[in-house]
Design a protein around this motif. Structure first.
Motif, PDB file in Angstrom:
ATOM      1  N   HIS A  90       0.830  -1.193   0.000  1.00 21.25           N
ATOM      2  CA  HIS A  90       0.000   0.000   0.000  1.00 21.25           C
ATOM      3  C   HIS A  90       0.870   1.250   0.000  1.00 21.25           C
ATOM      4  CE1 HIS A  90      -3.765   2.082   1.897  1.00 21.25           C
ATOM      5  NE2 HIS A  90      -3.392   2.613   0.771  1.00 21.25           N
ATOM      6  N   TYR A  91       1.917   1.207   0.814  1.00 24.67           N
ATOM      7  CA  TYR A  91       2.845   2.333   0.929  1.00 24.67           C
ATOM      8  C   TYR A  91       3.497   2.633  -0.415  1.00 24.67           C
ATOM      9  CZ  TYR A  91       6.943   4.747   2.851  1.00 24.67           C
ATOM     10  OH  TYR A  91       7.946   5.632   3.136  1.00 24.67           O
ATOM     11  N   LEU A  93       2.493   1.736  -3.331  1.00 25.78           N
ATOM     12  CA  LEU A  93       1.489   2.150  -4.311  1.00 25.78           C
ATOM     13  C   LEU A  93       1.170   3.621  -4.163  1.00 25.78           C
ATOM     14  CD1 LEU A  93      -1.120  -0.699  -4.570  1.00 25.78           C
ATOM     15  CD2 LEU A  93       0.033   0.438  -6.448  1.00 25.78           C
ATOM     16  N   ALA A  94       0.974   4.041  -2.919  1.00 27.92           N
ATOM     17  CA  ALA A  94       0.619   5.451  -2.695  1.00 27.92           C
ATOM     18  C   ALA A  94       1.718   6.361  -3.217  1.00 27.92           C
ATOM     19  CB  ALA A  94       0.386   5.706  -1.206  1.00 27.92           C
ATOM     20  N   GLN A  97       1.772   6.359  -6.979  1.00 27.11           N
ATOM     21  CA  GLN A  97       0.723   7.195  -7.567  1.00 27.11           C
ATOM     22  C   GLN A  97       1.155   8.635  -7.622  1.00 27.11           C
ATOM     23  OE1 GLN A  97      -2.366   6.657  -8.622  1.00 27.11           O
ATOM     24  NE2 GLN A  97      -3.144   4.788  -7.683  1.00 27.11           N
ATOM     25  N   LEU A  98       1.756   9.101  -6.531  1.00 32.31           N
ATOM     26  CA  LEU A  98       2.187  10.499  -6.511  1.00 32.31           C
ATOM     27  C   LEU A  98       3.260  10.739  -7.555  1.00 32.31           C
ATOM     28  CD1 LEU A  98       2.333  11.673  -2.830  1.00 32.31           C
ATOM     29  CD2 LEU A  98       0.587  12.015  -4.507  1.00 32.31           C
ATOM     30  N   GLN A 143      -6.170  11.988  -6.143  1.00 36.63           N
ATOM     31  CA  GLN A 143      -5.189  11.397  -5.249  1.00 36.63           C
ATOM     32  C   GLN A 143      -5.536  11.595  -3.788  1.00 36.63           C
ATOM     33  OE1 GLN A 143      -3.009   9.599  -6.688  1.00 36.63           O
ATOM     34  NE2 GLN A 143      -3.840  10.379  -8.600  1.00 36.63           N
ATOM     35  N   SER A 146      -4.757   8.640  -1.378  1.00 33.70           N
ATOM     36  CA  SER A 146      -3.314   8.395  -1.202  1.00 33.70           C
ATOM     37  C   SER A 146      -2.708   9.412  -0.273  1.00 33.70           C
ATOM     38  CB  SER A 146      -2.580   8.484  -2.536  1.00 33.70           C
ATOM     39  OG  SER A 146      -2.993   7.489  -3.399  1.00 33.70           O
ATOM     40  N   TYR A 149      -3.685   8.793   3.335  1.00 33.87           N
ATOM     41  CA  TYR A 149      -2.944   7.644   3.876  1.00 33.87           C
ATOM     42  C   TYR A 149      -1.508   8.020   4.221  1.00 33.87           C
ATOM     43  CZ  TYR A 149      -0.194   3.353   3.552  1.00 33.87           C
ATOM     44  OH  TYR A 149       0.712   2.355   3.775  1.00 33.87           O
ATOM     45  N   LEU A 150      -0.879   8.765   3.305  1.00 32.09           N
ATOM     46  CA  LEU A 150       0.520   9.126   3.541  1.00 32.09           C
ATOM     47  C   LEU A 150       0.655  10.050   4.743  1.00 32.09           C
ATOM     48  CD1 LEU A 150       1.854   9.598  -0.059  1.00 32.09           C
ATOM     49  CD2 LEU A 150       2.568   7.906   1.588  1.00 32.09           C
TER      50      LEU A 150
END
Lengths: 675, 260
Positions: A90-91, A93-94, A97-98, A143, A146, A149-150
């Motif tokens: 997940h980390y 991926l986030a 994405q950025l 986004q 994401s 989450y971050l």
């Protein structure tokens, strides 16, 4: 290398992010554009906005991406910990994405800047810019999850304990509630929560302690239950991660009183199931809560289990090779965190074993040679039988013997504290006096005796000194007299001669004063040169006398002469003159009207020291007509320079090189070609 | 060094400030006034944005209040459809639907013959020639003015080779060429990015159709194989017409609506 998790900048939400960047654009780029401008200028205006926004997005996203540690680049302990806590996939991926967003935004900017080059009207360029910015912001809006989450990950990461994976570490593990956190609190300054319920400690805590002048890390872990690895929850997995990746001394804590709610059998089973994690680490079985139940009071089978654990620990730990005859003590230790009994012993044993294991590893390593060579003490080979012991001075040897005997010298500071402290006690300096007879130390010495100063007689050769001094003084006085006097001593003069000397001195002073006065008068009126009037016979009195003899009234002339010699300047002359002229000349004939200086002309108000001074009224001009003309000419000469505010004809200073009214402003058509 | 849940731990051990509840209560009460002050005093872009947000909030608040008040309102009961001579349960549905399909096909065939199509944008603003083309001066002294550059978005088929530069009259700049369109399906309400196959008709004239100029109202043919449409006969549909609904030169992209 411990990545600094605390210095990460906060990640804004999608909406805030968009607001930040767009308002930055609004403030950072010009906002005014007109329809009538050249098309290139309009295009440039809008292109600038698009590029500026892209740049900002790029910078901010880059900063976020750089702040977050890359799971592959940090120490495997941290990589695993992050995986356990935040889910590596997940980390990644986030962050991915950025990264993708950043590239997409760059591409959008390129596309729209290319399109803007074909924009032929303000409306079209504006719409293109609007489309570009809108697309970038829509990207970021998607986004949102994401970014949220971050931000959560960042907040949690900043509160992770800063564990150095490479330094000396003691790892405390065991079932929940056995007393790991209490041990931690006692040994270090960490204030970990201790509560009667299980899983009070939900994450790793680090504390520091000192032993043998070295810093030791103590890591408190959450309790582990006996479960297969797949079923473990996040909290237990943190313990497992620490056990797996840190090269530390493991303190497996067991509760022999079974107050934690788990039997010794269960604790032994757990030990045997996590044995593989203890490979190559010094393991210590610590029996806690001995204030309730002593190790010797345990029933036989429990005691057997404990001993079995100790034997296993001995087998698997790396410090086994260095264990001596009392090896049973170094694998199984007891303590009680409540009564603090045995805690320091536990710490000592653990630290010693870890130290020896680390030294052993280092000795086997490649870099040992530089360290070992550094501490090499060269022993010279004996070449003959003569023994050469080290030389110790007798004073030092005696002092050492005294110190060994326990004879401690009282220091001044101790004396001071005894006698009342720093402000109260005055240290006794007299005991250090070095006199012929030590008994004289505390004698009281008088200062004046028989009306004489004792210090004057203190020195044995004081007479000789006095003589020498007097001779010195005489010599100095003689030298001084030679320097100033011209051979004549004033004392030799008789009274008349002395009077004459006085007169001469007075006269000298008078002449000097007169000269100074003349000089300071600042009077540019050319006095008659000596060649013409050497005796200075042309005086005011003489003129008045002789003109009076002729029948003329010379009082006015005399007054003018007097005034011109005075220092009071010309204005007074002018005034006097004007009124005098009016009075005197009006009677005689019709004089031309006295020309008054224009107020703007400054020449007359300046002192006479300046070369531009108009001629003095009484000098050189024959009548009022001429005088007026002179004034007029002086004025004319001054007018131009005066208007230009120039200090003089050589003043070329330009106060304002680019006056605004000449370089700006619109003019009627066709006239702004040149400025 | 603060680690773990140190804030919560501190609160647990030492509790909060003695006047914590009162402070929070007062702060909340004051926040209303602060917000109102900001609304009245904020200037410039900040003020506008704030006003917009506040208006939205007020609108949603009004809707929620209205929804809550619905409970107390009275409604007339709905009896079913009105105005048909035959009640609904007597209508034969299949017939109706089939009839619809048949007549639709007949209608389409008729339209094709006539050359008339029902399109979402029947009328568009006419684009003048001087808006469409920009005059380029050629020659050493820039005196000849027979070249034109297209200022609108064009579609150029792949594999297209242009005429030798000396003889080409219309220049279609690469920067303004696009081959993809964002096509919306009117019934599915979904938008897809599909490739353009060609320009069918430009309402401003055949000359523009031939050049491939894409303006608002242009009918383009797009590759819909992505959508997986199948004819009643079983054949796969891979090209369909769509009409452009925006000004591509102003937005940098072609937005179209599929003609079904």
């Amino acid at each position: 290398m411990v990545h600094n998790f605390k210095s990460m900048q906060s990640v804004p939400t999608a909406k805030d992010f968009i607001d930040i960047v767009l308002s930055k654009t609004q403030r950072g780029t010009p906002t005014v554009v007109h329809n009538g401008w050249a098309i290139q200028r309009i295009r440039q205006f809008y292109m600038r906005k698009v590029k500026f926004t892209q740049q900002n997005w790029h910078d901010k996203l880059t900063q976020i991406l750089d702040d977050f540690p890359k799971v592959d680049d940090v120490h495997p302990f941290y990589a695993d910990l992050m995986n356990v806590l935040y889910d590596k996939d997940h980390y990644k991926l986030a962050l991915g994405q950025l990264n993708m967003c950043r590239n997409l935004i760059d591409r959008i900017c390129q596309d729209y800047v290319r399109l803007l080059k074909y924009g032929d009207s303000l409306y079209r360029c504006k719409q293109l810019k609007r489309a570009a910015l809108g697309r970038m912001c829509t990207l970021m809006k998607r986004q949102g999850p994401s970014l949220a989450y971050l931000e959560q990950v960042r907040q949690h990461m900043s509160r992770l304990p800063s564990i150095d994976p490479n330094t000396r570490t003691l790892l405390v593990c065991g079932y929940p509630n056995v007393g790991k956190s209490s041990f931690m609190n006692k040994v270090t300054r960490a204030d970990v929560e201790v509560q009667p319920y299980a899983f009070t400690t939900k994450s790793l805590y680090v504390g520091h302690t000192d032993y043998k002048y070295l810093r030791w890390q103590v890591i408190d872990t959450p309790g582990i239950l006996d479960r297969p690895l797949e079923e473990r929850n996040t909290i237990e997995m943190q313990s497992i991660t620490a056990l797996a990746h840190l090269r530390a001394a493991v303190l497996y804590v067991i509760d022999i009183s079974e107050q934690c709610g788990f039997t010794i059998k269960q604790q032994a089973t757990l030990f045997h199931s996590i044995k593989p994690l203890f490979a190559n680490k010094p393991v210590l079985i610590v029996a806690n809560k001995t204030d309730v139940v002593q190790l010797e009071q345990l029933p036989a089978e429990d005691r057997a289990l404990v001993d079995e654990m100790a034997a296993e620990a001995r087998k698997i730990s790396s410090g086994g090779a260095l264990l001596g005859p009392n090896d049973a003590e170094t694998t199984l230790v007891t303590m009680s965190t409540l009564t603090e009994d045995g805690i320091s012993h536990v710490k000592q044993v653990a630290c010693d074993r870890l130290l020896s294991s680390r030294v052993e590893v280092k000795l086997k390593g490649k870099r040992v040679s530089d360290v070992v060579n550094r501490i090499h003490v060269a022993q010279p080979k004996a070449r003959d039988g003569v023994s050469r012991p080290p030389v110790i001075p007798p004073g030092v040897a005696a002092a050492r013997a005294r110190r060994e005997a326990g004879d401690k010298r009282k220091t001044e500071k101790e004396l001071q504290e005894e006698q009342g402290g720093a402000g109260v006690y005055n240290s006794d300096v007299r005991k250090l006096y070095d006199l012929k007879d030590p008994a004289w130390r505390y004698d009281i010495m008088p200062e004046i005796m028989n009306g004489k100063n004792i210090l004057d007689f203190v020195d044995p050769d004081i007479d000789a000194r006095l003589e020498a001094l007097e001779r010195e003084e005489e010599a100095a006085a003689a030298a001084h007299a030679d320097a100033i006097g011209d051979g004549m001593d004033e004392d030799e003069l008789g009274p008349e001669e002395r009077a004459t000397l006085q007169q001469i001195r007075e006269k000298k002073k008078k002449i000097v004063a007169e000269h100074r006065r003349k000089k300071a008068a600042g009077n540019n009126a050319a006095p008659l040169p000596r060649a013409v009037d050497a005796e200075r016979s042309r005086t005011k009195e003489r003129m008045t006398r002789e003109l009076g003899a002729l029948g003329l009234d010379a009082s006015a002339a005399a007054e003018r002469a007097a005034r011109s010699q005075s220092r009071r300047g010309r204005s007074l002359v002018r005034k006097r003159g004007r009124s005098e002229a009016a009075d005197a000349d009006m009677a005689a004939e019709e004089q031309p009207k006295k020309r008054v200086h224009s107020s703007k002309s400054r020449s007359m108000s300046r002192g006479r020291a300046l070369s531009m001074a108009a001629p003095e009224q009484s000098k050189g001009l024959k009548d009022a007509v001429q005088r007026n003309k002179a004034i007029k000419m002086a004025d004319k000469a001054q007018w131009k320079l005066g208007r230009a505010a120039k200090k003089g004809e050589a003043d070329r200073h330009i106060p304002d090189l680019k006056p605004k009214h000449l370089f700006s402003g619109k003019r009627p058509r066709g006239t702004t070609d040149r400025r | 060094m603060p680690q773990g849940e140190h804030i919560e731990l501190h609160r647990k051990r030492y509790g909060r400030q003695l006047d914590h509840e009162e402070r929070t209560r007062k702060k909340e009460a004051r926040s209303v006034k602060k917000r109102a002050a900001m609304a009245q005093r904020a200037l410039g872009i900040k003020g506008k944005m704030f006003a917009k947000e506040r208006a939205k909030e007020k609108a949603t608040m009004k809707k929620t209040i209205a929804m809550h008040e619905e409970r107390d309102k009275k409604h007339k009961a709905d009896d079913g459809q009105q105005g048909s001579a035959v009640p609904a349960y007597l209508l034969e549905r299949e017939q109706v639907e089939r009839a619809k399909v048949l007549s639709n096909t007949i209608k389409q065939k008729r339209k094709e013959k006539a050359g008339k199509w029902e399109v979402p944008l029947p009328k568009v603003r006419p684009v003048a020639e001087d808006e469409m083309f920009k005059v380029l001066r050629t020659g050493k002294r820039k005196k000849k003015e027979w070249k034109r550059m297209v200022t609108k978005v064009t579609f150029v088929p792949p594999g297209f080779t242009r005429k030798p530069p000396k003889y080409e009259r219309f220049i279609r700049p690469t920067g303004l060429r696009m081959n993809k369109a964002h096509v919306t399906h009117p019934e599915l309400k979904a938008t897809f990015q599909l490739e353009i196959i060609g320009v069918k008709k430009n309402p401003n004239g055949q000359a523009y159709t031939g050049l491939g100029v894409v303006t608002k109202g242009t009918i383009i043919e797009v590759n819909v194989s992505e959508l997986g449409l199948v004819t009643p006969g079983g054949k796969v549909v891979w090209g369909k017409y769509a009409q452009v609904t925006n000004n591509p030169e102003n937005d940098g992209c072609i937005n179209a609506v599929l003609l079904v």
